[in-house]
Write a protein that holds these residues in place. Structure first.
Motif, PDB file in Angstrom:
ATOM      1  N   ASP A  19       4.665  -7.520   2.235  1.00  0.00           N
ATOM      2  CA  ASP A  19       3.554  -8.077   1.437  1.00  0.00           C
ATOM      3  C   ASP A  19       3.371  -9.580   1.656  1.00  0.00           C
ATOM      4  OD1 ASP A  19       2.770  -5.718  -0.627  1.00  0.00           O
ATOM      5  OD2 ASP A  19       4.930  -5.715  -0.246  1.00  0.00           O
ATOM      6  N   ASP A  51       0.410  -4.803   3.841  1.00  0.00           N
ATOM      7  CA  ASP A  51      -0.264  -5.885   3.152  1.00  0.00           C
ATOM      8  C   ASP A  51       0.126  -7.194   3.850  1.00  0.00           C
ATOM      9  OD1 ASP A  51      -1.388  -4.045   1.545  1.00  0.00           O
ATOM     10  OD2 ASP A  51      -0.411  -4.647  -0.308  1.00  0.00           O
ATOM     11  N   ASN A 103      -2.109  -1.136   1.845  1.00  0.00           N
ATOM     12  CA  ASN A 103      -3.425  -0.850   1.281  1.00  0.00           C
ATOM     13  C   ASN A 103      -4.421  -1.990   1.492  1.00  0.00           C
ATOM     14  OD1 ASN A 103      -1.280  -1.688  -0.572  1.00  0.00           O
ATOM     15  ND2 ASN A 103      -2.925  -2.020  -2.041  1.00  0.00           N
ATOM     16  N   HIS A 203       4.858   1.276   3.544  1.00  0.00           N
ATOM     17  CA  HIS A 203       4.454   0.319   2.519  1.00  0.00           C
ATOM     18  C   HIS A 203       4.652   0.864   1.095  1.00  0.00           C
ATOM     19  CE1 HIS A 203       2.432  -3.197   1.013  1.00  0.00           C
ATOM     20  NE2 HIS A 203       1.603  -2.441   0.333  1.00  0.00           N
ATOM     21  N   HIS A 273       5.228  -3.044  -1.305  1.00  0.00           N
ATOM     22  CA  HIS A 273       4.108  -2.805  -2.225  1.00  0.00           C
ATOM     23  C   HIS A 273       4.359  -3.256  -3.659  1.00  0.00           C
ATOM     24  CE1 HIS A 273       0.349  -1.085  -3.531  1.00  0.00           C
ATOM     25  NE2 HIS A 273       0.908  -0.158  -4.279  1.00  0.00           N
TER      26      HIS A 273
HETATM   27 FE   FE2 Z   1       0.377  -3.002  -1.352  1.00  0.00          FE
END
Ligand code: FE2
Length: 349
Positions: A19, A51, A103, A203, A273
């Motif tokens: 992330d 991400d 995402n 993720h 995540h």
């Molecule tokens: Fe995420």
């Protein structure tokens, strides 16, 4: 594909960056932290586990969410610039790197193939040539003499954006589970009938992580509320570490956990995540690890950091792992504390 091998001393070190999610105007505190990690750990491979950028904010102005423009051409230009922020340092230092999608990565006008083409412009990007659903691949780590595959990394995709409906879906598809099972069996056959020891990175966690948690009262020590009067905490018999958000994993279950259990090759499944969770546990014999997020442009706390995996060629399944925070890597000087407090979206706490 660049051939990754165990070093002469039998070691191989992976640095996981989860992330990173930043933009073309990065928070320099994160870049300092990553730079310090690269210099301190000297990893043989960096994994950006989703991400990696904030794909849905690429066209934002420097401050705020007002757009500077629209269209695919501008999106691609900004995507390239945002990726350069995190990919140029390892490229410059000559450290191979690989990625999975999160995402946020896919939430824009570019297809995953188009995004991957931008990663492929970097010679240090570890590219898979195998047939696999887009965004999924294996990264073998060969013996130090380069003759046999001693370890494998699974990089799986858990997020895709339905561009027509502007909706993000999460989870591993049936197609991906089938690919994993088939490929895992091939690797086992190549390895003399023994499962090839592996780490799996994706993720978003699979939903079975819920089994590491106990229902409890919201007032209990370590409790995390997930509904008005409902809370969970880590089951101390199954996991150690920190649970700060519920993080129950993706919803649609296509049997990934059962497939991993049956194949027996995954020494640990590693997730991102949930930025403020950091734990290590075992569910029915399957080790699961949650890593903290690195980004300063998002929610978080003083746990922002990276995770290290140290593999040993002679005992590949017995890897060791630990996390390092911004403060571990950059220290606690007033300047570093101030920089953290000013740049982190949620401040110091
Ligand atoms: Fe995420």
């Amino acid at each position: 594909m660049k051939k990754l091998k165990f070093n002469e001393n039998g070691k191989f070190t992976i640095l996981q960056v989860a992330d990173a999610q930043d933009l073309t105007f990065p928070r320099t505190a994160m870049l300092d932290m990553l730079d310090a990690a690269y210099d301190k750990i000297k990893p043989d491979l960096i994994l950006f586990t989703g991400d990696n950028i904030l794909g849905n904010h690429l066209l934002d102005k420097r401050f705020g969410t007002k757009k500077i423009g629209e269209g695919k051409e501008l999106t691609e230009k900004r995507m390239k610039e945002a990726l350069a922020v995190i990919l140029e340092p390892p490229q410059r230092k000559g450290i191979p790197f690989a990625m999975t999608f999160g995402n946020h990565d896919d939430m824009n006008l570019l297809t995953k193939e188009e995004v991957l083409a931008l990663y492929r412009e970097y010679s240090q990007f570890v590219v898979s040539e195998e047939e696999a659903p887009v965004g999924n691949y294996t990264v073998p780590i060969w013996s130090s003499d380069g003759t046999t595959k001693r370890f494998n990394l699974w990089l799986l995709d858990t997020a895709w954006h339905d561009k027509a409906q502007d909706r993000c879906h999460t989870g591993v598809t049936k197609e991906e589970v089938d690919w994993y099972v088939a490929r895992s069996s091939e690797l086992k056959a190549e390895n003399g009938g023994q499962p090839l020891p592996s780490l799996l990175f994706q993720h978003i966690p699979f939903p079975e992580v819920r089994r590491l948690m106990l229902e409890c009262k919201p007032s209990d020590k370590g409790a995390v509320r997930y509904a008005k009067d409902k809370a969970v905490k880590l089951d101390p018999a199954k996991a150690t570490g920190r649970l700060c958000e519920p993080g129950f994993g993706y919803q649609e279950n296509n049997g990934q956990f059962d497939a991993i259990k049956a194949q027996g090759d995954v020494c640990a499944a590693v997730f991102s995540h949930h930025h403020i969770n950091n734990y290590d546990g075992v569910i029915e014999g399957v080790r699961v690890i949650q890593s903290p997020g690195a980004s300063f442009r998002c929610y978080g706390n003083t746990g922002r950091g990276v995770r290290v995996f140290e593999l040993n060629e002679n005992a590949p399944a017995a890897f060791s792992t630990f996390t390092l925070t911004y403060f571990d890597l950059c220290g606690h000087s007033p300047r570093k504390l101030l920089r953290y407090a000013v740049q982190a979206d949620t401040g110091l706490f």
